[in-house]
Design an enzyme around this catalytic site. Structure first.
Site, PDB file in Angstrom:
ATOM      1  N   LYS A  99      37.968   7.052  -9.570  1.00 51.74           N
ATOM      2  CA  LYS A  99      37.429   6.066  -8.629  1.00 51.74           C
ATOM      3  C   LYS A  99      36.306   5.240  -9.244  1.00 51.74           C
ATOM      4  O   LYS A  99      36.205   4.032  -8.993  1.00 51.74           O
ATOM      5  CB  LYS A  99      36.937   6.767  -7.359  1.00 51.74           C
ATOM      6  CG  LYS A  99      38.073   7.345  -6.532  1.00 51.74           C
ATOM      7  CD  LYS A  99      37.591   7.946  -5.226  1.00 51.74           C
ATOM      8  CE  LYS A  99      38.787   8.409  -4.390  1.00 51.74           C
ATOM      9  NZ  LYS A  99      38.405   8.920  -3.075  1.00 51.74           N
ATOM     10  N   SER A 155      38.698  10.061   2.268  1.00 54.72           N
ATOM     11  CA  SER A 155      37.583   9.730   1.381  1.00 54.72           C
ATOM     12  C   SER A 155      36.955   8.362   1.603  1.00 54.72           C
ATOM     13  O   SER A 155      35.921   8.058   0.993  1.00 54.72           O
ATOM     14  CB  SER A 155      38.021   9.854  -0.082  1.00 54.72           C
ATOM     15  OG  SER A 155      39.010   8.894  -0.397  1.00 54.72           O
TER      16      SER A 155
END
EC number: 3.4.21.53
Length: 355
Positions: A293, A248
């Protein structure tokens, strides 16, 4: 003993018993929470995250932070109390264990998979960044893996560069299988390779006797290798970041590389964070744990968050106060967004919306 006292004592003992049961009762869930966020333009653990040599680099400012999610390990067994606390907490997320770790996957296998994905994401980030800058990147066919017990075991090794099969040059990974399957099982095939770690381009020929395939497809000749592609870069780019796995961080690595290789200051001193996988063509893909996140990024001080388009609805459902979500599908989108941010045209930013 007065009835009221007895009732209170019984209730207390019952509560204690229920709490003990809850602490011992294991549930099939795992927990996610915000993990570390690291500036790809800065240092981590005393070393620059991006180390480039053999090409001119330029000063940078601001932040291009990659973000992570902290998860319980594959072999961790959560109890009911922990699950309830996680369900109630805003900065934690409880999910089914199999969502993060497929059934039968060990902690070691999960770590290995994450490490491989992280390595691949770094490679693609370099390719996408250099392509964005118009810098050519080469490639070559390699032995990506050797099947245990196959004819090629001990003869070919992961990382060997395959130059030709039976004297015919190979240009893409698919050429290897195509040339091997021209044979019948039991026939010999000659690989011309540059052994992994060899100095220069000195080749050697390796002769292997093919075997019959044992999978569900049509019978064919095989040697038991998986061919892959390895990129060759015109100068050295190292990404130093320990204890991080998965794919990611690809987008943020690519942007960090572009920033260091261009005189233009991409952020204009702003604090930008983000996430997203990236492929060799610069396409940005979705990731897991987007809500954790964004929380981690905002806690660190981020003002803008580059968000994969496919994660936008989920991220917009609970955006931390003070954080602007910016929708991106490609590295070009991210570059355009950064230009708007540094020039103060925030109203022009493509935003994420719910649903």
């Amino acid at each position: 003993m007065p009835r009221r006292t007895a009732t209170l004592l019984a209730s207390t003992l019952t509560l204690i018993a229920l709490l003990c049961v809850a602490l011992l009762w294991r549930v099939p869930y795992a927990e996610m929470s915000p993990g570390p966020t690291v500036n790809t333009l800065g240092s981590h653990g005393g070393d620059p995250v991006l180390q480039i040599s053999g090409h001119k680099t330029y000063p940078t400012s601001g932040h291009l932070n990659m973000t992570t999610v902290r998860v319980t390990s594959a072999d961790y067994s959560m109890n009911l109390v922990e699950a309830v606390v996680g369900w109630l907490a805003h900065d934690q997320k409880v999910v089914e264990h199999d969502t993060l770790y497929p059934k039968g996957q060990t902690a070691e296998q999960a770590d290995q998979e994450n490490a491989e994905e992280f390595t691949q994401s770094q490679d693609s980030a370099k390719v996408a960044a250099l392509d964005e800058l118009g810098i050519p990147v080469g490639s070559r066919v390699i032995v990506a893996a050797v099947v245990k017990g196959a004819p090629a075991e001990g003869e070919l090794h992961a990382g060997d560069v395959v130059k030709a099969v039976d004297g015919r040059p190979v240009k893409v990974a698919g050429d290897v299988a195509e040339l091997v399957t021209k044979h019948k099982a039991g026939q010999k095939v000659v690989f011309t390779v540059v052994p992994k770690g060899a100095k220069g381009d000195a080749t050697r020929d390796v002769t292997i006797t093919t075997a019959k395939s044992d999978d569900d497809g049509a019978a064919r000749a095989v040697v038991g290798i998986q061919a892959g592609v390895e990129h060759t870069f015109p100068f050295k780019i190292d990404i130093k970041l320990a204890d991080v796995g998965g794919p990611s961080a690809g987008l943020m690595f690519a942007l960090g590389i572009v920033d260091k290789l261009t005189p233009e200051d991409l952020t204009g001193g702003k604090f930008v964070a983000g996430t997203g996988t990236i492929d060799d063509q610069g396409k940005v893909g979705p990731i897991g744990g987007i809500d954790m996140k964004t929380i981690g990024a905002r806690q660190k001080g981020a003002e803008y968050f580059l968000t994969p388009a496919d994660n936008c609805a989920e991220a917009a459902a609970d955006t931390p106060s003070g954080l602007t979500l910016v929708k991106v599908k490609t590295i070009d989108d991210a570059m355009d967004a950064l230009k708007d941010i540094r020039e103060g045209r925030t109203s022009a930013l493509p935003s994420c919306t719910k649903g």
